[in-house]
Design an enzyme around this catalytic site. Structure first.
Site, PDB file in Angstrom:
ATOM      1  CB  CYS A   1      -0.948   0.006   1.194  1.00  0.00           C
ATOM      2  SG  CYS A   1      -2.012  -1.420   1.249  1.00  0.00           S
TER       3      CYS A   1
ATOM      4  CG  HIS B   1      -3.265   3.390   2.794  1.00  0.00           C
ATOM      5  ND1 HIS B   1      -3.745   3.107   1.541  1.00  0.00           N
ATOM      6  CD2 HIS B   1      -3.255   2.206   3.478  1.00  0.00           C
ATOM      7  CE1 HIS B   1      -4.015   1.808   1.469  1.00  0.00           C
ATOM      8  NE2 HIS B   1      -3.727   1.245   2.624  1.00  0.00           N
TER       9      HIS B   1
ATOM     10  CG  ASN C   1      -6.721  -0.821   1.691  1.00  0.00           C
ATOM     11  OD1 ASN C   1      -6.045  -0.352   0.765  1.00  0.00           O
ATOM     12  ND2 ASN C   1      -6.171  -1.394   2.748  1.00  0.00           N
TER      13      ASN C   1
END
Ligand code: COA
Length: 331
Positions: free
Chosen positions: A115, A255, A286
Protein backbone atom coordinates in the site's frame (compact mmCIF):
# COMPACT_ATOMS: atom_id res chain seq x y z
CA UNK A 1 24.75 21.72 -11.64
CA UNK A 2 21.23 22.95 -12.43
CA UNK A 3 18.87 22.79 -9.42
CA UNK A 4 16.06 20.58 -10.71
CA UNK A 5 12.76 20.34 -8.83
CA UNK A 6 10.61 17.26 -9.42
CA UNK A 7 6.94 18.16 -9.66
CA UNK A 8 3.67 16.30 -10.24
CA UNK A 9 2.26 18.06 -13.30
CA UNK A 10 -0.70 15.79 -14.02
CA UNK A 11 -2.83 13.25 -12.16
CA UNK A 12 -5.39 10.63 -13.18
CA UNK A 13 -7.46 7.81 -11.73
CA UNK A 14 -9.63 4.96 -12.92
CA UNK A 15 -12.30 3.14 -10.93
CA UNK A 16 -14.15 0.18 -12.42
CA UNK A 17 -17.91 0.58 -12.81
CA UNK A 18 -19.16 -2.33 -10.74
CA UNK A 19 -20.03 -1.34 -7.16
CA UNK A 20 -19.89 -3.84 -4.28
CA UNK A 21 -21.99 -2.49 -1.41
CA UNK A 22 -22.09 -3.51 2.24
CA UNK A 23 -25.54 -4.94 1.50
CA UNK A 24 -24.01 -7.13 -1.22
CA UNK A 25 -21.42 -8.37 1.29
CA UNK A 26 -24.22 -9.19 3.76
CA UNK A 27 -25.38 -11.76 1.18
CA UNK A 28 -21.88 -13.27 0.91
CA UNK A 29 -20.56 -13.54 4.51
CA UNK A 30 -21.84 -13.22 8.08
CA UNK A 31 -21.53 -9.44 8.38
CA UNK A 32 -23.68 -6.31 8.48
CA UNK A 33 -23.66 -2.84 6.98
CA UNK A 34 -23.59 -1.50 10.55
CA UNK A 35 -20.47 -3.53 11.53
CA UNK A 36 -18.58 -2.62 8.37
CA UNK A 37 -19.45 1.07 8.52
CA UNK A 38 -18.69 1.58 12.21
CA UNK A 39 -15.44 -0.45 12.13
CA UNK A 40 -14.08 0.77 8.79
CA UNK A 41 -16.09 3.77 7.49
CA UNK A 42 -16.72 1.88 4.25
CA UNK A 43 -20.04 1.79 2.39
CA UNK A 44 -18.94 0.65 -1.07
CA UNK A 45 -15.93 -0.46 -3.07
CA UNK A 46 -15.40 -1.09 -6.81
CA UNK A 47 -14.77 -4.41 -8.53
CA UNK A 48 -12.96 -4.93 -11.83
CA UNK A 49 -14.77 -6.97 -14.46
CA UNK A 50 -13.56 -10.47 -15.43
CA UNK A 51 -11.71 -9.06 -18.47
CA UNK A 52 -10.33 -6.06 -16.65
CA UNK A 53 -6.79 -6.35 -15.27
CA UNK A 54 -4.26 -4.27 -13.36
CA UNK A 55 -2.45 -3.26 -16.57
CA UNK A 56 -5.62 -2.04 -18.31
CA UNK A 57 -6.87 -0.09 -15.29
CA UNK A 58 -3.38 1.38 -14.83
CA UNK A 59 -3.21 2.40 -18.50
CA UNK A 60 -6.56 4.23 -18.22
CA UNK A 61 -5.39 6.17 -15.16
CA UNK A 62 -2.07 6.84 -16.94
CA UNK A 63 -3.73 8.28 -20.04
CA UNK A 64 -5.78 10.63 -17.87
CA UNK A 65 -2.64 11.76 -16.03
CA UNK A 66 -0.68 12.31 -19.26
CA UNK A 67 -3.54 14.33 -20.73
CA UNK A 68 -3.77 16.39 -17.53
CA UNK A 69 -0.01 17.06 -17.69
CA UNK A 70 -0.22 18.55 -21.19
CA UNK A 71 2.50 16.16 -22.38
CA UNK A 72 2.21 13.42 -24.98
CA UNK A 73 2.82 9.70 -24.50
CA UNK A 74 5.98 9.99 -26.65
CA UNK A 75 7.55 12.33 -24.10
CA UNK A 76 7.36 9.80 -21.23
CA UNK A 77 10.84 8.38 -20.68
CA UNK A 78 10.25 6.12 -17.67
CA UNK A 79 7.25 4.16 -16.37
CA UNK A 80 7.17 3.09 -12.72
CA UNK A 81 4.30 0.84 -11.67
CA UNK A 82 3.46 0.11 -8.03
CA UNK A 83 1.26 -2.95 -7.54
CA UNK A 84 0.92 -6.08 -5.43
CA UNK A 85 -1.50 -7.59 -7.93
CA UNK A 86 0.56 -7.61 -11.16
CA UNK A 87 -0.98 -9.25 -14.25
CA UNK A 88 1.90 -11.77 -14.11
CA UNK A 89 4.83 -12.35 -11.75
CA UNK A 90 6.81 -11.61 -14.92
CA UNK A 91 6.93 -9.83 -17.31
CA UNK A 92 6.30 -6.65 -15.38
CA UNK A 93 2.97 -4.84 -15.47
CA UNK A 94 4.99 -1.70 -16.31
CA UNK A 95 5.98 -3.32 -19.64
CA UNK A 96 2.33 -4.21 -20.32
CA UNK A 97 1.27 -0.63 -19.61
CA UNK A 98 4.13 0.68 -21.82
CA UNK A 99 2.71 -1.44 -24.65
CA UNK A 100 -0.91 -0.39 -24.02
CA UNK A 101 0.10 3.29 -24.08
CA UNK A 102 2.48 2.92 -27.02
CA UNK A 103 5.13 4.74 -24.95
CA UNK A 104 7.99 3.70 -27.21
CA UNK A 105 10.70 5.83 -25.59
CA UNK A 106 10.03 4.66 -22.04
CA UNK A 107 11.94 2.24 -19.83
CA UNK A 108 9.60 0.28 -17.53
CA UNK A 109 9.83 -1.07 -14.00
CA UNK A 110 7.49 -2.57 -11.39
CA UNK A 111 8.01 -1.85 -7.74
CA UNK A 112 6.43 -3.68 -4.83
CA UNK A 113 5.90 -1.84 -1.58
CA UNK A 114 2.26 -2.89 -1.07
CA UNK A 115 0.00 0.00 0.00
CA UNK A 116 3.01 2.34 0.26
CA UNK A 117 3.87 1.72 -3.41
CA UNK A 118 2.68 5.11 -4.70
CA UNK A 119 4.99 6.91 -2.25
CA UNK A 120 7.96 4.64 -2.97
CA UNK A 121 7.40 5.29 -6.69
CA UNK A 122 7.17 9.06 -6.12
CA UNK A 123 10.44 8.95 -4.19
CA UNK A 124 12.22 7.11 -7.04
CA UNK A 125 10.73 9.47 -9.62
CA UNK A 126 11.90 12.48 -7.60
CA UNK A 127 15.46 11.10 -7.47
CA UNK A 128 15.53 10.22 -11.18
CA UNK A 129 14.32 13.72 -12.10
CA UNK A 130 16.60 15.57 -9.71
CA UNK A 131 19.66 13.59 -10.83
CA UNK A 132 18.88 14.56 -14.43
CA UNK A 133 18.56 10.92 -15.52
CA UNK A 134 14.98 11.37 -16.86
CA UNK A 135 12.63 14.27 -17.67
CA UNK A 136 9.06 12.93 -17.64
CA UNK A 137 8.25 9.93 -15.47
CA UNK A 138 4.88 8.22 -15.41
CA UNK A 139 4.01 6.81 -11.99
CA UNK A 140 1.14 4.31 -11.98
CA UNK A 141 -0.40 2.51 -9.01
CA UNK A 142 -2.98 -0.12 -9.94
CA UNK A 143 -4.59 -3.02 -8.14
CA UNK A 144 -7.03 -5.82 -8.83
CA UNK A 145 -7.25 -6.80 -5.16
CA UNK A 146 -10.45 -8.74 -5.82
CA UNK A 147 -8.22 -11.35 -7.52
CA UNK A 148 -6.51 -12.19 -4.20
CA UNK A 149 -9.40 -11.49 -1.79
CA UNK A 150 -11.15 -14.42 -0.14
CA UNK A 151 -14.87 -13.62 -0.36
CA UNK A 152 -15.51 -16.26 2.32
CA UNK A 153 -13.33 -14.48 4.91
CA UNK A 154 -15.37 -11.69 6.50
CA UNK A 155 -12.36 -10.25 8.32
CA UNK A 156 -10.69 -9.23 5.03
CA UNK A 157 -13.20 -9.29 2.16
CA UNK A 158 -15.11 -6.23 3.35
CA UNK A 159 -11.98 -4.06 3.23
CA UNK A 160 -10.61 -4.19 -0.29
CA UNK A 161 -11.50 -2.75 -3.69
CA UNK A 162 -10.03 -2.39 -7.19
CA UNK A 163 -8.80 0.77 -8.91
CA UNK A 164 -5.86 2.68 -10.33
CA UNK A 165 -4.16 6.05 -10.07
CA UNK A 166 -1.33 7.76 -11.90
CA UNK A 167 0.70 10.92 -12.06
CA UNK A 168 3.34 12.44 -14.31
CA UNK A 169 6.45 13.64 -12.49
CA UNK A 170 8.49 16.14 -14.50
CA UNK A 171 11.47 18.41 -14.31
CA UNK A 172 9.48 21.35 -15.71
CA UNK A 173 5.96 22.79 -15.87
CA UNK A 174 3.37 23.85 -13.31
CA UNK A 175 2.33 21.42 -10.62
CA UNK A 176 2.93 20.06 -7.14
CA UNK A 177 6.62 20.21 -6.23
CA UNK A 178 7.74 17.12 -4.31
CA UNK A 179 9.49 18.79 -1.39
CA UNK A 180 10.41 15.85 0.81
CA UNK A 181 9.74 12.14 1.04
CA UNK A 182 10.37 9.85 3.99
CA UNK A 183 10.10 6.07 3.68
CA UNK A 184 10.56 3.15 6.06
CA UNK A 185 10.20 -0.62 6.37
CA UNK A 186 10.25 -3.45 8.93
CA UNK A 187 10.62 -6.97 7.52
CA UNK A 188 10.36 -8.41 11.05
CA UNK A 189 6.60 -7.98 10.69
CA UNK A 190 6.39 -9.49 7.19
CA UNK A 191 3.86 -12.14 8.18
CA UNK A 192 1.25 -9.77 9.61
CA UNK A 193 -0.07 -9.07 6.11
CA UNK A 194 0.82 -11.59 3.44
CA UNK A 195 -0.24 -13.64 0.42
CA UNK A 196 1.47 -16.86 1.52
CA UNK A 197 1.55 -18.93 -1.70
CA UNK A 198 2.49 -18.35 -5.32
CA UNK A 199 6.11 -17.33 -4.75
CA UNK A 200 9.16 -19.63 -4.69
CA UNK A 201 8.66 -20.58 -1.02
CA UNK A 202 5.26 -22.04 -1.65
CA UNK A 203 4.68 -22.47 -5.38
CA UNK A 204 1.09 -22.95 -6.53
CA UNK A 205 -0.14 -26.51 -5.99
CA UNK A 206 -3.44 -28.29 -5.42
CA UNK A 207 -2.69 -28.05 -1.66
CA UNK A 208 -2.05 -24.30 -1.67
CA UNK A 209 -5.28 -23.71 -3.59
CA UNK A 210 -7.26 -26.02 -1.28
CA UNK A 211 -5.74 -24.22 1.73
CA UNK A 212 -6.78 -20.74 0.48
CA UNK A 213 -3.11 -19.72 0.58
CA UNK A 214 -3.31 -17.50 -2.50
CA UNK A 215 -5.50 -15.01 -0.68
CA UNK A 216 -4.64 -12.02 1.52
CA UNK A 217 -4.03 -13.06 5.14
CA UNK A 218 -3.98 -10.36 7.76
CA UNK A 219 -3.65 -9.94 11.53
CA UNK A 220 -5.98 -6.92 11.47
CA UNK A 221 -5.53 -5.67 15.04
CA UNK A 222 -1.73 -5.78 14.90
CA UNK A 223 -1.62 -4.13 11.49
CA UNK A 224 -3.93 -1.40 12.77
CA UNK A 225 -1.58 -0.42 15.63
CA UNK A 226 1.52 -0.35 13.43
CA UNK A 227 -0.32 1.66 10.76
CA UNK A 228 -1.21 4.52 13.12
CA UNK A 229 2.22 4.64 14.76
CA UNK A 230 4.23 4.43 11.54
CA UNK A 231 2.20 6.94 9.54
CA UNK A 232 2.32 9.42 12.42
CA UNK A 233 6.10 9.22 12.66
CA UNK A 234 6.56 9.36 8.85
CA UNK A 235 4.46 12.55 8.74
CA UNK A 236 6.53 14.14 11.49
CA UNK A 237 9.85 13.20 9.83
CA UNK A 238 8.63 14.52 6.49
CA UNK A 239 7.52 17.85 7.99
CA UNK A 240 10.84 18.17 9.88
CA UNK A 241 12.85 17.34 6.74
CA UNK A 242 11.13 20.18 4.88
CA UNK A 243 11.79 22.51 7.84
CA UNK A 244 8.18 23.62 8.03
CA UNK A 245 5.55 23.62 10.75
CA UNK A 246 2.35 21.58 11.02
CA UNK A 247 0.48 24.89 10.57
CA UNK A 248 1.87 25.12 7.01
CA UNK A 249 -0.09 22.04 5.86
CA UNK A 250 -3.37 22.64 3.96
CA UNK A 251 -4.39 19.04 3.31
CA UNK A 252 -3.47 15.59 4.58
CA UNK A 253 -4.13 12.72 2.16
CA UNK A 254 -3.70 9.42 4.02
CA UNK A 255 -3.88 5.84 2.78
CA UNK A 256 -7.56 4.87 2.77
CA UNK A 257 -7.38 1.65 4.82
CA UNK A 258 -9.90 2.37 7.57
CA UNK A 259 -11.67 5.52 8.79
CA UNK A 260 -10.51 4.83 12.35
CA UNK A 261 -6.86 4.79 11.22
CA UNK A 262 -7.46 8.01 9.26
CA UNK A 263 -9.14 9.67 12.28
CA UNK A 264 -6.23 8.65 14.53
CA UNK A 265 -3.77 10.28 12.08
CA UNK A 266 -6.03 13.36 11.82
CA UNK A 267 -5.91 13.85 15.62
CA UNK A 268 -2.16 14.31 15.33
CA UNK A 269 -2.74 17.48 13.28
CA UNK A 270 -4.15 19.66 16.04
CA UNK A 271 -4.45 22.78 13.89
CA UNK A 272 -6.06 21.14 10.88
CA UNK A 273 -9.85 20.79 10.67
CA UNK A 274 -11.04 17.21 10.07
CA UNK A 275 -12.47 18.21 6.65
CA UNK A 276 -8.90 18.90 5.53
CA UNK A 277 -8.04 15.21 5.93
CA UNK A 278 -9.15 13.89 2.57
CA UNK A 279 -11.25 10.72 2.46
CA UNK A 280 -12.43 8.34 -0.25
CA UNK A 281 -12.58 5.26 2.02
CA UNK A 282 -16.39 5.36 2.20
CA UNK A 283 -16.81 4.82 -1.56
CA UNK A 284 -13.71 2.89 -2.70
CA UNK A 285 -12.48 0.97 0.40
CA UNK A 286 -8.78 0.08 0.51
CA UNK A 287 -7.30 -0.03 -3.01
CA UNK A 288 -3.74 -0.62 -1.70
CA UNK A 289 -1.03 1.16 -3.75
CA UNK A 290 -3.67 3.09 -5.73
CA UNK A 291 -5.44 4.63 -2.75
CA UNK A 292 -3.32 7.73 -2.03
CA UNK A 293 -3.09 8.53 -5.75
CA UNK A 294 -6.85 8.25 -6.27
CA UNK A 295 -7.47 10.53 -3.28
CA UNK A 296 -4.86 13.06 -4.46
CA UNK A 297 -6.41 13.12 -7.94
CA UNK A 298 -9.93 13.68 -6.56
CA UNK A 299 -8.68 16.39 -4.20
CA UNK A 300 -7.03 18.23 -7.15
CA UNK A 301 -10.23 18.00 -9.18
CA UNK A 302 -12.49 19.20 -6.34
CA UNK A 303 -10.37 21.99 -4.87
CA UNK A 304 -8.53 24.69 -6.68
CA UNK A 305 -5.20 24.58 -4.87
CA UNK A 306 -3.58 27.97 -4.42
CA UNK A 307 0.07 28.72 -5.06
CA UNK A 308 2.12 27.69 -2.01
CA UNK A 309 -0.48 25.34 -0.48
CA UNK A 310 1.05 22.19 0.97
CA UNK A 311 -0.35 18.65 0.85
CA UNK A 312 0.99 15.83 3.00
CA UNK A 313 0.54 12.29 1.67
CA UNK A 314 1.05 9.30 3.96
CA UNK A 315 0.70 5.55 3.51
CA UNK A 316 1.34 2.22 5.19
CA UNK A 317 1.23 -1.39 4.06
CA UNK A 318 2.54 -4.94 3.98
CA UNK A 319 6.25 -5.42 4.37
CA UNK A 320 5.77 -3.64 6.62
CA UNK A 321 6.35 -0.44 4.66
CA UNK A 322 5.34 3.16 5.31
CA UNK A 323 6.07 6.68 4.20
CA UNK A 324 5.05 10.30 3.77
CA UNK A 325 5.56 12.88 1.03
CA UNK A 326 5.18 16.64 1.17
CA UNK A 327 3.92 18.44 -1.96
CA UNK A 328 3.63 22.18 -2.60
CA UNK A 329 1.53 23.83 -5.31
CA UNK A 330 3.82 25.86 -7.60
CA UNK A 331 3.39 27.72 -10.87
N1 COA B 1 -18.42 -8.51 10.10
C1 COA B 1 -18.81 -8.83 11.35
N2 COA B 1 -17.93 -9.19 12.29
C2 COA B 1 -16.64 -9.26 11.97
C3 COA B 1 -16.17 -8.95 10.68
C4 COA B 1 -17.13 -8.57 9.73
N3 COA B 1 -16.80 -8.24 8.46
N4 COA B 1 -14.83 -9.09 10.65
C5 COA B 1 -14.45 -9.47 11.89
N5 COA B 1 -15.54 -9.58 12.68
C6 COA B 1 -15.61 -9.96 14.08
C7 COA B 1 -14.43 -10.77 14.54
O1 COA B 1 -14.61 -12.14 14.23
C8 COA B 1 -14.42 -10.51 16.01
O2 COA B 1 -15.37 -11.35 16.61
P1 COA B 1 -15.08 -12.06 18.02
O3 COA B 1 -14.86 -10.92 18.98
O4 COA B 1 -16.31 -12.85 18.27
O5 COA B 1 -13.84 -12.86 17.80
C9 COA B 1 -14.94 -9.08 16.14
O6 COA B 1 -15.58 -8.79 14.87
C10 COA B 1 -13.85 -8.05 16.39
O7 COA B 1 -12.80 -8.31 15.48
P2 COA B 1 -11.52 -7.40 15.46
O8 COA B 1 -10.55 -7.97 14.45
O9 COA B 1 -11.01 -7.17 16.85
O10 COA B 1 -12.14 -6.04 14.90
P3 COA B 1 -11.44 -4.67 14.72
O11 COA B 1 -12.20 -3.63 15.42
O12 COA B 1 -9.96 -4.76 14.95
O13 COA B 1 -11.64 -4.41 13.17
C11 COA B 1 -10.42 -4.53 11.11
C12 COA B 1 -11.08 -5.32 12.22
C13 COA B 1 -9.86 -5.51 10.10
C14 COA B 1 -11.45 -3.64 10.46
C15 COA B 1 -9.29 -3.67 11.72
O14 COA B 1 -8.46 -4.44 12.53
C16 COA B 1 -8.44 -3.00 10.69
O15 COA B 1 -8.90 -2.16 9.94
N6 COA B 1 -7.13 -3.34 10.68
C17 COA B 1 -6.20 -2.74 9.75
C18 COA B 1 -6.48 -3.31 8.41
C19 COA B 1 -5.74 -2.63 7.36
O16 COA B 1 -5.80 -1.44 7.27
N7 COA B 1 -5.05 -3.40 6.57
C20 COA B 1 -4.37 -2.92 5.44
C21 COA B 1 -3.24 -2.07 5.85
S1 COA B 1 -2.57 -1.43 4.42
Amino acid sequence: MMNRVARIRGTGAYLPEKVLTNQDLEQMVDTSDEWIFTRTGMKERRLAGPDEFTSGMGAKAALAAIEDSGLTVDEIDFILVATLTPDYIFPSTACLIQQLLGAKKAASLDIQAACTGYLYALSLAKSFIESGAYRHILVVAAEKLSSITNYKDRSTCVLFGDGASACVVSSEGEGLAIQSVRLGSDGEQAELLIQPAGGCRLPASAETVAGDQHYIKMAGNEVFKHAVRRMESACKECIDAAQIDELDISWVVPHQANIRIIDAIAKRFKHLSPERVYKTVQKYGNTSASSVGIALHELRKEQSLQEGERILLTAFGAGLTWGAALLQAQR
